[in-house]
Scaffold this motif. Structure first.
Motif, PDB file in Angstrom:
ATOM      1  N   UNK A   1     -14.486 -42.702  27.931  1.00 11.63           N
ATOM      2  CA  UNK A   1     -14.135 -41.328  27.519  1.00 11.63           C
ATOM      3  C   UNK A   1     -13.911 -41.253  26.008  1.00 11.63           C
ATOM      4  N   UNK A   2     -13.202 -42.219  25.464  1.00  8.77           N
ATOM      5  CA  UNK A   2     -12.991 -42.239  24.010  1.00  8.77           C
ATOM      6  C   UNK A   2     -14.328 -42.228  23.275  1.00  8.77           C
ATOM      7  N   UNK A   3     -15.236 -43.093  23.728  1.00 13.86           N
ATOM      8  CA  UNK A   3     -16.545 -43.185  23.059  1.00 13.86           C
ATOM      9  C   UNK A   3     -17.317 -41.873  23.219  1.00 13.86           C
ATOM     10  N   UNK A   4     -17.234 -41.284  24.408  1.00 10.79           N
ATOM     11  CA  UNK A   4     -17.952 -40.022  24.661  1.00 10.79           C
ATOM     12  C   UNK A   4     -17.433 -38.915  23.744  1.00 10.79           C
ATOM     13  N   UNK A   5     -16.103 -38.786  23.676  1.00 10.67           N
ATOM     14  CA  UNK A   5     -15.534 -37.704  22.853  1.00 10.67           C
ATOM     15  C   UNK A   5     -15.846 -37.928  21.381  1.00 10.67           C
ATOM     16  N   UNK A   6     -15.771 -39.153  20.955  1.00 17.50           N
ATOM     17  CA  UNK A   6     -16.047 -39.460  19.549  1.00 17.50           C
ATOM     18  C   UNK A   6     -17.485 -39.097  19.206  1.00 17.50           C
TER      19      UNK A   6
END
Ligand code: AP5
Length: 265
Positions: free
Chosen positions: A105-110
């Motif tokens: 999720x962190x990577x997706x949002x970034x």
């Protein structure tokens, strides 16, 4: 109400064991802030009802109370988060549930929200650019609200839960019974018990939470994004605590320090 207070709240994650009240409280956030809630449990149940490939794969796993493999979750979550109604923020109910999902999720949002501010190719990016134009903060920080509830209370909530198959309203035979036994107050539909709310499945779901999802709390705690609240209170009191967290975060008055857990017990 939603129109009066509609504004950017960024990404809000409701984290908590089965029965903690994630679905109940996400409805309150939706009503107040006019942002969508994304329940991965509901998305999976929709796939099961439609008989999709994902639904067929997930059905047996969910019936046993285990977690659906991470790789099967990413596609449905990504597709949903790219929809235009997520532009001012969204509430995640039931995702992430493993440390790997949290990292994803962190990577997706970034990638899709922060790096793509001009909107190149992604709806989330376009939404972000639109927010920038409207003067709203683009970087409303992600907040994880952990709902803490006593184990015996969880059991009572899960075994007592009833839901309306038509409007989705939740009831509880112990704490929030319908006016007429077994029937929805709103549309009169016959209330149903969720397949995985049988006692033997409930214990596996709670065990899966302990094994896998507690690590998600550790993940966000280490990042200073975790706010734990006492959700072992009447629903309205829990809602007040959640709104207080969201409002103070918007005013940037509440910035949790790294690793801090703010328990409001
Ligand atoms: P999911 O649908 O997400 O279920 P869950 O996490 O087990 O949570 P619940 O929906 O049971 O509880 P809740 O916290 O929303 O409580 P609620 O508000 O309903 O997941 C189901 C399955 O899908 C998983 O087991 C897994 O297999 C799969 N899955 C989903 N996401 C996944 C993912 N990311 N990765 C892998 N697999 C995934 O409230 C419960 C009851 O309590 C209600 O009756 C309510 O009225 C009552 N209540 C609520 N608040 C209060 C209160 N304050 N006081 C008294 N009663 C209350």
């Amino acid at each position: 109400m939603a129109n009066e207070t509609a504004r950017n709240i960024g990404t809000v994650i409701l984290l908590g064991p089965p029965g903690a009240g994630k679905g109940t409280q996400s409805r309150q956030i939706v009503e107040r802030y006019g942002v969508p809630t994304i329940s991965t449990g509901d998305l999976l149940r929709e796939h099961i009802a439609r008989g999709t490939e994902l639904g067929l794969a997930a059905k047996g796993i969910m019936a046993r109370g285990e977690l659906v493999p991470d790789e099967l979750m990413y596609g449905i979550v990504a597709t949903r988060l790219r929809e235009a109604d997520c532009k001012r923020g969204f509430v995640l109910d039931g995702f992430p549930r493993t440390a790997a999902q949290a990292g994803w999720l962190d990577a997706f949002l970034e990638k899709e929200v922060f790096e793509n501010k001009t909107g190149n190719g992604s709806q989330a990016g376009a939404a972000k650019a639109a927010q920038a134009g409207s003067g709203e903060s683009c970087r409303c920080p992600l907040v994880v609200i952990q709902l803490l509830v006593d184990y015996n209370q969880l059991l009572q909530r899960l075994t007592g839960r009833r839901s309306c198959p038509t409007c989705g309203l939740l009831y509880n035979i112990h704490s929030q019974p319908p006016r007429v036994d077994g029937l929805c107050d709103v549309d009169g539909s016959k209330l149903v018990i969720r397949d995985d709310d049988r006692e033997e499945v409930i214990s596996e779901r709670l065990a899966a939470y302990d094994r896998q999802t507690r690590l998600v709390a550790d993940y966000y705690k280490a990042q200073g994004r975790l706010v734990a609240i006492n959700a072992d209170r009447p629903m309205a009191e829990v809602t007040v605590q959640i709104f207080a967290v969201l409002e103070s975060r918007r005013r940037q008055e509440y910035v949790p320090r790294s690793g801090e857990v703010k328990a409001l017990k």
